[in-house]
Design a protein around this motif. Structure first.
Motif, short mmCIF file in Angstrom:
data_model
loop_
_atom_site.label_atom_id
_atom_site.label_comp_id
_atom_site.label_asym_id
_atom_site.label_seq_id
_atom_site.Cartn_x
_atom_site.Cartn_y
_atom_site.Cartn_z
N ALA A 112 -3.73 13.66 -0.41
CA ALA A 112 -3.60 12.21 -0.46
C ALA A 112 -3.71 11.67 0.95
CB ALA A 112 -2.27 11.80 -1.08
N ILE A 113 -4.02 10.38 1.06
CA ILE A 113 -4.01 9.67 2.34
C ILE A 113 -3.04 8.50 2.18
CG2 ILE A 113 -5.33 8.40 4.06
CD1 ILE A 113 -7.82 9.91 3.11
N ASP B 116 -12.93 6.04 2.49
CA ASP B 116 -12.16 7.25 2.19
C ASP B 116 -10.72 6.91 1.86
OD1 ASP B 116 -14.20 9.41 2.88
OD2 ASP B 116 -14.21 8.19 4.70
N TYR B 117 -10.22 5.83 2.42
CA TYR B 117 -8.91 5.32 2.06
C TYR B 117 -9.03 3.84 1.76
CZ TYR B 117 -4.27 3.29 2.47
OH TYR B 117 -3.12 2.59 2.21
N PRO C 107 3.69 4.57 14.09
CA PRO C 107 3.73 3.63 12.96
C PRO C 107 2.37 3.00 12.70
CG PRO C 107 5.64 3.32 14.36
CD PRO C 107 4.74 4.28 15.09
N ALA C 108 2.03 2.87 11.44
CA ALA C 108 0.78 2.28 10.95
C ALA C 108 -0.39 3.25 10.96
CB ALA C 108 0.40 1.01 11.69
N ASP C 109 -0.21 4.46 11.53
CA ASP C 109 -1.27 5.45 11.38
C ASP C 109 -1.43 5.81 9.91
OD1 ASP C 109 -1.90 5.70 14.04
OD2 ASP C 109 -0.65 7.47 14.39
N LEU C 110 -2.63 6.21 9.56
CA LEU C 110 -2.83 6.84 8.26
C LEU C 110 -2.70 8.35 8.43
CD1 LEU C 110 -5.86 4.76 6.94
CD2 LEU C 110 -3.54 4.78 5.99
N GLU D 198 0.84 -1.20 0.00
CA GLU D 198 0.00 0.00 0.00
C GLU D 198 0.87 1.25 0.00
OE1 GLU D 198 -2.31 0.77 3.58
OE2 GLU D 198 -1.00 -0.52 4.74
N PRO D 199 0.32 2.39 -0.42
CA PRO D 199 1.10 3.62 -0.49
C PRO D 199 1.45 4.11 0.92
CG PRO D 199 -1.20 4.07 -0.95
CD PRO D 199 -1.06 2.59 -0.89
N PHE D 200 2.60 4.77 1.03
CA PHE D 200 3.05 5.18 2.35
C PHE D 200 3.77 6.51 2.28
CE2 PHE D 200 6.44 2.55 0.54
CZ PHE D 200 7.56 3.35 0.71
N LEU D 201 3.99 7.07 3.45
CA LEU D 201 4.76 8.31 3.61
C LEU D 201 5.81 8.07 4.68
CD1 LEU D 201 4.64 11.41 2.68
CD2 LEU D 201 3.76 11.79 4.99
N ASP D 202 7.08 8.28 4.32
CA ASP D 202 8.17 8.19 5.29
C ASP D 202 8.30 9.53 6.01
OD1 ASP D 202 8.85 5.59 4.86
OD2 ASP D 202 10.52 6.02 3.51
#
Length: 874
Positions: free
Chosen positions: A635-636, A712-713, A622-625, A605-609
């Motif tokens: 984006a989410i 929504d996500y 960690p693992a929060d959206l 799945e898409p992520f943000l570092d």
């Protein structure tokens, strides 16, 4: 051409241009192996190349022409395309139409598209998605050398004593070249420097990592040029073959290091290594090119190589590595809006006339066409009324992609040629044309070191799918130019293209393969990998060691340059700098790699570092959206807390689409700011704000068939038995069992449920005669289930699936680390602990992990270190 191991062809992913052997396996599927005789890879393949056989099914293929969503036939569809383009040209002129093409095209396809648009339609409005990845390199080459010439070869990696990776995560984006570099490091002690704001997998084997601030490369290389001058490291003899050194040095002396954020000690160490090592190769890629100062960054690097004469000789020189299999071939045929075929100049009247006469074309454009960003702006404002998109997905890959989607949707007539109708762009088209896919195509591609390789068909094209060159030719004929496009096979196109390059040679241009213009069909069929140029007295080799360049005076040019910051500025409203890039196991918008369960398992799945300090400030764990907003869109993404990014900077991958994760379309956030010389967008320096998504519910689901999330996500990925999906929303469903039946389209399935409305939890499994079809897990917090076990389902599982955990006698391999062999983290940790493994090599011997493309080796090293640290603490 068949070989003992199968049909020789070329991998369709990055610009390395790896050779592959294609054969039918015992189950009738296409087996893909590396070609040990191909000079680009000598048998090695990365995880993506190794999984090519898993991406060839017909489930997502476009098998017939479609008009307004309905199946049609070729004659009707082609007549419509030709009529609408012809009408637009009659009513509004040739610049009212445009082609947007792709580095996925074979050279023969590209050549026909360029000939049709520039020579017969009479517009230069043909551009390519390669504009998004290497246009700044083209501009830098032309400014310095007078031509878009790559000076060196891959063999330089074998002979260099120092390799500097600038804005290039070679370990993940060009893994086969990276393994070649590591082999040189082992055999000859080659040093590696990485210049990148982010700590990437390429840093694992590096001697020095310069984590400079985004966009500050010119300041760094200006400092290097200043030190070259101060330390007397210039090559006075080679400088006789150049102009501009004094002005470039004067500009460099005005520069400071402050924009880089690097310490004097770090930069001194870099300068010591670069200046003290004659055999130095500087590899650069998207971190350099994708910038509003991308062309200047390229020239800042070239300045240093020209000043020292370290160019065109074994083991030294600049090397631009391209992101697509035929980005180089597109450059050769003039696939960009500001070029003519064979590296001739559109703005040069002699070049235009020569090409026009060769093609016997009715007209040629005298002005440059619209580059990608401007092209879609022209679609938006109505200047372009007919658009043909070929093998690319601009609705998600262009910057400010929401605006691009709106422009395409409003365009009076849009055609898409592709292998699938399941893309964000295809869904917006009036006409869809089914094209042949990799494995079915026949032609050539050119890789990053100028090697022309054959791509050969091993499979018949399914349904009504046709080669791209043939589709383009049929439209050209219907528009009235029958003789010009009356080709019967790719070899005829190749011969014409090679003959045209002879004219370029007569103009003193670099690209000349006229030695291949007389190839018979049998010789074309058996053509071995061949590096250009190919002329009577020369084949392949390096350029510029002799000091002969392609400006009018035959000299190279060094440019006076100064640092310019990125276009967008951070501030209280948008405090973070967004970097974007590719993942190890995915490719562009996943229309191909997204079909492979093995490739999707690594990062599904898409992520943000986010840096840990920033995460702590924002209250993100960690693992929060997280919701990510820019001046252009939102984006989410799933949060990953990592010190691989610097404070104030975030990183997100580019691959997700409306088909796989609609709220993960990262180019919705990217501003359409471009380099003023190259027209390449600044994709790595947008500004964003980040906050935790306050979701009311989170979900995880597995199913035997694709799902239709109402959330929504959501992000969906294939598994061996079907699909998996992550979901979250601001408002929970009133009835989770009913929602599960809708999500899985199983209204009549047997259900087993555990529902607790008070706690906001639901676990629902749906069966058919006892066979598990799908399962949904919902909670008010991120769902605590063993995802990688559930992703192996459906299986013989019963209602115990509702526990979300594997039975005691079923091992849980954990998230996949080695995609080549599908090996999970728990399997790796268990082997380290039980077999007392001490090195990455030992893990490879025990499990095979890391022994193919090697891209997972940095992760294996990190797992090894953390496991030993934990054991020591215990």
């Amino acid at each position: 051409m068949s070989a003992p191991g199968g049909i020789r062809s070329t991998c369709p992913y990055c610009g390395v241009g790896c050779g592959v052997l294609l054969s039918e396996d015992k189950n009738g599927a296409l087996s893909v192996r590396g070609d040990p005789d191909h000079p680009a890879n000598f048998g090695r393949l990365c995880s993506k190349g190794s999984a090519l056989g898993e991406t060839l099914g017909l489930e997502h293929r476009l098998l017939a022409p479609k008009i307004d969503g309905q199946d049609s036939d070729w004659d009707t569809a082609l007549d419509l395309v030709a009529d609408r383009f012809s009408q637009s040209i009659r009513d509004h002129g040739p610049d009212s139409v445009a082609f947007y093409v792709s580095g996925q095209l074979l050279t023969e396809d590209y050549y026909v598209a360029n000939k049709l648009m520039k020579g017969f339609i009479g517009s230069a409005n043909i551009d390519t998605n390669s504009r998004l990845c290497m246009a700044s390199s083209v501009a830098g080459h032309k400014r310095a050398f007078g031509s878009d010439t790559v000076p060196g070869t891959y063999e330089d990696l074998d002979e260099a004593d120092l390799v500097v990776l600038v804005g290039s995560n070679l370990a993940w984006c060009h893994p086969v070249l990276y393994q070649r570099l590591l082999a040189a490091r082992k055999s000859r002690g080659t040093k590696i420097v990485v210049v990148d704001p982010r700590r990437t997998a390429s840093c694992d084997g590096a001697d020095l990592h310069l984590a400079l601030q985004p966009g500050s490369d010119v300041a760094l290389f200006n400092h290097l040029l200043r030190e070259i001058g101060a330390r007397g490291a210039v090559d006075p003899d080679f400088l006789q073959h150049t102009n501009g050194f004094e002005a470039a040095l004067e500009a460099a002396q005005l520069e400071t290091l402050s924009p880089t954020g690097l310490s004097e000690e770090e930069v001194r160490a870099f300068c010591d290594m670069w200046i003290g090592t004659e055999k130095t190769v500087t590899i650069y890629s998207q971190g350099v090119n994708q910038s509003t100062s991308g062309s200047d960054k390229v020239n800042a690097i070239l300045n240093c190589h020209l000043a020292t004469g370290r160019i065109g000789r074994p083991g030294m020189g600049p090397l631009s590595v391209t992101g697509q299999p035929n980005a180089m071939g597109g450059r050769e045929v003039g696939g960009l809006a500001n070029m003519l075929a064979c590296h001739l100049d559109l703005e040069n009247p002699d070049h235009r006339q020569a090409v026009r006469d060769f093609w016997q074309a009715p007209q040629m454009p005298e002005v440059l066409g619209l580059k990608a960003v401007d092209m879609f702006r022209a679609v938006a404002d109505g200047r372009i009324k007919a658009l043909w998109v070929i093998h690319t997905n601009p609705a998600v890959s262009m910057p400010d992609s929401a605006a691009v989607r709106a422009a395409i949707e409003a365009c009076p007539f849009t055609v898409v040629s592709d292998i699938t109708e399941h893309s964000d762009t295809a869904r917006l088209a009036r006409v869809l044309l089914p094209a042949s896919a990799w494995g079915e195509k026949d032609g050539t591609v050119t890789n990053s070191d100028r090697t022309i390789s054959r791509q050969r068909a091993a499979l018949p094209a399914p349904g009504a799918a046709r080669p791209d060159w043939q589709i383009l030719c049929e439209v050209g004929k219907r528009m009235g130019w029958h003789a010009a496009f009356d080709y019967e096979s790719p070899v005829e196109i190749f011969r014409e293209y090679a003959a045209l390059s002879g004219l370029a040679g007569q103009f003193g241009r670099d690209f000349d393969i006229s030695g291949l213009s007389g190839l018979e069909a049998s010789a074309y069929d058996t053509l071995a990998p061949t590096r250009w140029p190919v002329i009577a007295d020369r084949s392949g080799g390096r350029f510029f060691a002799d000091g002969n360049f392609y400006h009018g005076d035959k000299k190279a040019r060094l440019l006076p340059l100064r640092y310019r910051p990125p276009a967008a500025r951070t501030g209280p409203k948008y405090p973070f700098r967004l970097n974007t890039g590719r993942l190890r196991d995915q490719w562009h918008t996943m229309t191909r790699t997204g079909l492979s369960p093995r490739l999707g398992a690594h990062m599904p799945e898409p992520f943000l570092d986010l840096h840990p300090n920033d995460a702590a400030t924002l209250g993100i764990t960690p693992a929060d959206l997280v919701e990510v907003r820019s001046p252009n869109g939102s984006a989410i993404l799933r949060a990953r807390i990592s010190d691989a990014v610097q404070p104030g900077q975030v990183f997100a991958p580019i691959h997700w689409t409306g088909e796989t994760a609609p709220s993960g379309r990262i180019d919705d956030l990217v501003a359409a700011e471009t380099d003023p010389v190259s027209g390449q967008p600044e994709s790595k320096a947008s500004v964003v704000a980040v906050q935790k998504m306050e979701a009311a519910w989170y979900g995880f689901a597995v199913s035997t068939r694709p799902m239709a999330p109402n959330a929504d996500y959501w992000a969906q990925a294939p598994t061996r038995g079907g699909y998996r999906a992550e979901m979250a929303g601001y408002a929970p469903a009133p009835d989770w069992e009913e929602e599960a039946r809708r999500l899985f389209d199983l209204p009549d399935a047997e259900a087993a449920t555990i529902l607790d409305p008070a706690r906001g939890t639901a676990r629902i499994a749906l069966f058919d005669k006892g066979r598990l079809l799908a399962a949904l897990f919902v909670d008010r917090e991120p769902v605590a289930v063993v995802r990688d076990y559930l992703a192996t389902l459906p299986d013989a599982a019963g209602t115990e699936v509702l526990t979300g955990r594997p039975p005691a006698d079923v091992p849980d391999p954990g998230p996949v680390i080695c995609s080549c062999f599908g090996i999970g983290i728990n399997t790796i940790i268990s082997a380290i602990e039980t077999q007392h493994l001490m090195t990455v090599e030992a893990i490879g011997v025990a499990l095979e992990a890391g022994t193919n493309c090697g891209s997972c080796r940095p992760e294996l090293a990190a797992i090894l270190a953390s496991t030993h640290q934990r054991e020591a603490a215990e």
